[in-house]
Design an enzyme around this catalytic site. Structure first.
Site, mmCIF file in Angstrom:
data_model
loop_
_atom_site.group_PDB
_atom_site.id
_atom_site.type_symbol
_atom_site.label_atom_id
_atom_site.label_comp_id
_atom_site.label_asym_id
_atom_site.label_seq_id
_atom_site.Cartn_x
_atom_site.Cartn_y
_atom_site.Cartn_z
ATOM 1 C CG ASN A 210 4.740 6.141 -60.088
ATOM 2 O OD1 ASN A 210 4.263 4.901 -60.263
ATOM 3 N ND2 ASN A 210 6.360 6.114 -60.307
ATOM 4 C CG HIS A 268 10.722 4.054 -64.582
ATOM 5 N ND1 HIS A 268 10.807 2.977 -64.517
ATOM 6 C CD2 HIS A 268 9.853 4.680 -63.642
ATOM 7 C CE1 HIS A 268 9.714 2.373 -63.707
ATOM 8 N NE2 HIS A 268 9.306 3.423 -63.228
ATOM 9 C CE1 TYR A 277 5.442 2.890 -64.013
ATOM 10 C CE2 TYR A 277 6.418 1.909 -65.834
ATOM 11 C CZ TYR A 277 6.105 1.689 -64.430
ATOM 12 O OH TYR A 277 6.662 1.098 -63.604
#
Length: 794
Positions: A210, A268, A277
């Site tokens: 992210n 996560h 990811y």
């Protein structure tokens, strides 16, 4: 090289396309002087999206170009341009919904890419350009603008939509009115002011993929707005300057999200996520390094070494002939459009992108590995899975005679920080997906991974170089999700997972999950199974040898009155598979629906997969069946079209409510029928113990003794004063010892060896050795997070 020049070289004489390129060059001159620091970088960003210069007539680009054209043309033909429309596409309505405008921006990016890429039916068309500009204004008015507050899934507001919007603006910048550009930049600045925080939850720091995504968005916004401050934030976001490196992507972490020194990657908080990811992080960081390279905002310094080392340490072990192993793909296994081959191809592309800017020593090794991955996968060719930018790199690589393709990676790898184990040999690989109170058994949510119940309960993935589609060929929608290979399960009926919005994970209560690696060649792993919603408990262990994997189970106990099963194999035979199954020399029936209890079976052989040996006999059950399912059953976004595949399944039936049941089986990947029979008779690896106290295997030929102690105990003269995993290899050249505490409960372990030691050749600083007739190793395992401690002795 300047993108407009590269495109001009490729498009000379291409009519409308040449006009497009010329116009882009005029726009560059109009937006700044020759010293304009932004336009060259914007041109570079456009090249990252379109691939730069290539010949549209080159047959190597035909598949990728056709795929882009087909998809973009389809969106263009169905776009709604009517007055009073509520959405751009009928299936994405209303446009005010974040998931809808998020998907709409993604489609518009595809259109813009096709418009800016030479050789499509939309290339350079004024109508397409004007349609995209009009669509952007519509979405800005009714959906994504700076006056709105976030609702629904934050990702659409802060990553998905702004990234697609900025990409579109980069591609259309020569034709994008300044008023529109400024409005879109303002919107993105509202929702992505920096890479450090979740905008709708400011106390939450961004991590991993992210953070990388947001840094790229910041950079594109800064370039489009001519805002050096945003570019500084983008660059510094990678290393988290704001919080003194606390969430830097260029550091090893010891908890939470990020890369670990042992090669693990977690996102996560508790999900093993290298394949999705982790790959996204590699892409984002690599793209930003390439985008800003040579500018005033270049990412410099030795900190990027963590990213460089991750290619071989984190990604390499999980890439098998270019496919990405499902054990590190999380809920992505339920996505119809994202098979293991697709995610593998993406990772290979990102590695080659990073190689463009990495130090040569790294880049040379990566390119050799990538060439091997690409050339070996002929079942699902890499060139058919990637877009034009990645294809351009791959084409150059494959045509470079100086790059010799690397052989398959071999070795044993324990990823203690994410509960994964990989054992690789020249023609096959075996991967364990474990879980614990530290690492989730599965992630579900947003309507994905509805049947992931047992994927972290010791699922055993066997990869064979002769069948690279075992898990990629509609495995997940058709396999019996209650019978995943390697798992011990309660046969209770389970409800679908994660049908609502948002994501969540399930972490079991067990502490033990992991193991030890010896000489990068052998390994032992263990997992205490504490089943979800059941009284089922089991002690499971695996021992990895040169050509075999020995799997043991003990203490299998339950009291719910339901049948408990341990699945040896559930092999995808594909749509028309008629692979022979031989048990104890007898060929089993071929008809679908056949099942049998095979009693005291001692060995089996499945054509195209390998052999299975049962040192303790049965009762073994077998089934040959055809299963039909849909991707919709796994993901609410999946297709409802039925797909069918055939399976051969072997399992132990422990009966209802077993009390201290056990099992033992040996996997012989790639073994012939004759070799399997010979192995079953000679038993070159012997089971020494298989109970709730210790599980152990010895291979005299290899000089190997391996054990997992569930409590203090001894086996064959090897002893431990507490729980832990121990491997000892005694050969002419010396003795190697590996010790780990996968339960992370001990401070020290005292291990006694069954033979004399005269000298310590080397030992980790956590290992103290007292030589003698009964040598003693004292291993300080406290704080080592389940990692292996080594000693070499004489």
């Amino acid at each position: 090289m300047d993108v407009s020049r590269r495109q001009t070289l490729a498009l000379a004489g291409a009519g409308a396309v040449a006009t497009l390129v010329a116009r882009a060059g005029i726009a560059s001159a109009a937006t700044g002087s020759a010293d304009d620091p932004y336009e060259p970088l914007l041109a570079r960003a456009a090249q990252q999206l379109t691939g730069g210069a290539f010949d549209p007539k080159d047959p190597d680009f035909a598949t990728a170009l056709t795929a882009l054209d087909t998809q973009a043309s389809g969106w263009w033909q169905r776009i709604d341009t009517s007055v009073g429309r509520k959405a751009l596409w009928a299936d994405l309505s209303p446009a005010s919904d974040p998931s809808v405008f998020g998907g709409s921006y993604s489609r518009l990016r595809t259109l813009a890419t096709a418009w800016a890429t030479p050789g499509t039916s939309l290339t350079g068309q004024a109508a397409v350009r004007d349609g995209i500009l009009d669509a952007l204004r519509f979405l800005h008015t009714v959906g994504y603008n700076a006056s709105r507050s976030e609702t629904g899934n934050w990702w659409f507001w802060e990553i998905g939509s702004p990234r697609a919007l900025m990409d579109i603006c980069v591609l259309l910048r020569a034709d994008l009115p300044a008023e529109d550009r400024d409005a879109y930049v303002k919107t993105v600045a509202r929702f992505v002011p920096d890479a450090d925080r979740r905008t709708n939850y400011p106390s939450l720091a961004e991590t991993g993929a992210n953070r990388a995504d947001k840094a790229v968005i910041l950079a594109l916004r800064g370039l489009l707005a001519g805002d050096p401050g945003a570019l500084v934030l983008a660059r510094d976001g990678l290393s988290d300057v704001r919080d003194n490196g606390k969430n830097s992507l260029f550091q090893y972490v010891t908890s939470g999200d990020g890369f670990y020194r042992d090669g693990s990657f977690v996102q996560h908080s508790d999900v093993a996520y290298t394949g999705t990811y982790g790959s996204v992080l590699l892409n984002g960081a690599g793209q930003l390094i390439a985008l800003l390279g040579g500018s005033d905002w270049a990412v410099t310094g030795p900190s990027a070494n963590v990213l460089y080392e991750a290619v071989e340490r984190s990604f390499g072990p999980f890439l098998f002939d270019g496919l990405m192993m499902d054990a590190v793909r999380g809920r992505a296994i339920s996505r119809e459009s994202a098979r293991d081959h697709n995610d593998g191809a993406s990772a290979v592309s990102y590695i080659l992108q990073l190689a463009d800017t990495a130090p040569q020593a790294y880049a040379d090794r990566w390119r050799a590995a990538a060439k091997g991955w690409i050339l070996r996968n002929t079942e699902t060719p890499y060139k058919e899975l990637i877009g034009i930018p990645a294809l351009a790199r791959a084409k150059a690589l494959l045509e470079d005679p100086a790059v010799r393709p690397a052989d398959r990676l071999t070795g044993h790898f324990v990823f203690a920080d994410m509960d994964r184990v990989v054992h690789r040999r020249a023609s096959w690989a075996c991967t364990l997906s474990l879980s614990s109170k530290r690492i989730a058994a599965y992630e579900m949510g947003n309507g994905e991974n509805l049947h992931g119940w047992y994927t972290g309960d010791g699922m055993t993935y066997l990869y064979d170089g002769d069948d690279l589609d075992a898990f990629g060929d509609a495995f997940w929608p058709t396999v019996d999700a209650y019978r995943l290979p390697g798992t011990t399960v309660d046969t209770r009926t389970r409800a679908d997972l994660g049908t609502g919005g948002g994501t969540d994970t399930f972490r079991p209560k067990n502490a033990v999950a992991g193991g030890a690696v010896l000489d990068a060649r052998f390994g032992a792993a263990a997992m205490e199974l504490i089943a979800d919603g059941s009284t089922l408990r089991a002690k499971k262990a695996w021992f990895f040898l040169d050509n075999a994997v020995v799997a043991l189970g003990a203490g299998i106990t339950a009291s719910d009155g339901r049948t408990i099963e341990t699945v040896v194999e559930n092999r995808n035979l594909h749509a028309e598979g008629a692979h022979r199954l031989i048990v104890d020399g007898h060929r089993q029936p071929m008809e679908l629906g056949w099942s049998a209890e095979l009693g005291d079976a001692r060995w089996a052989h499945l054509e195209g997969t390998g052999g299975y040996v049962f040192p303790s006999g049965g009762p073994l059950r077998a089934l040959r069946e055809e299963r039909t399912g849909t991707w919709r059953s796994l993901s609410t976004g999946g297709s409802t079209t039925p797909v069918s595949r055939r399976y051969a399944t072997l399992w132990f039936d422990h009966g209802p409510s077993p009390d201290s049941a056990s099992y033992a089986y040996v996997l012989l990947p790639g073994s012939t029928e004759t070799a399997t029979l010979a192995w079953s008779r000679s038993l070159p690896a012997r089971v020494l113990a298989n109970d709730a106290a210790v599980q152990a295997v010895a291979s005299p030929r290899l000089g190997l003794l391996a054990a997992h102690f569930w409590a203090a105990g001894s086996v064959d003269g090897l002893s431990s004063d507490g729980p832990g995993t121990v491997l000892v290899c005694r050969r002419d050249e010396g003795i190697s010892v590996a010790v780990a505490d996968p339960g992370r409960t001990a401070t020290t372990l005292t291990v006694r060896l069954p033979f004399p030691v005269s000298k310590v050749v080397s030992a980790d600083d956590t290992v103290s050795v007292t030589p003698g007739l009964r040598p003693v190793l004292t291993v300080r395992v406290g704080g080592s997070r389940g990692h292996t401690h080594l000693a070499r002795l004489l």
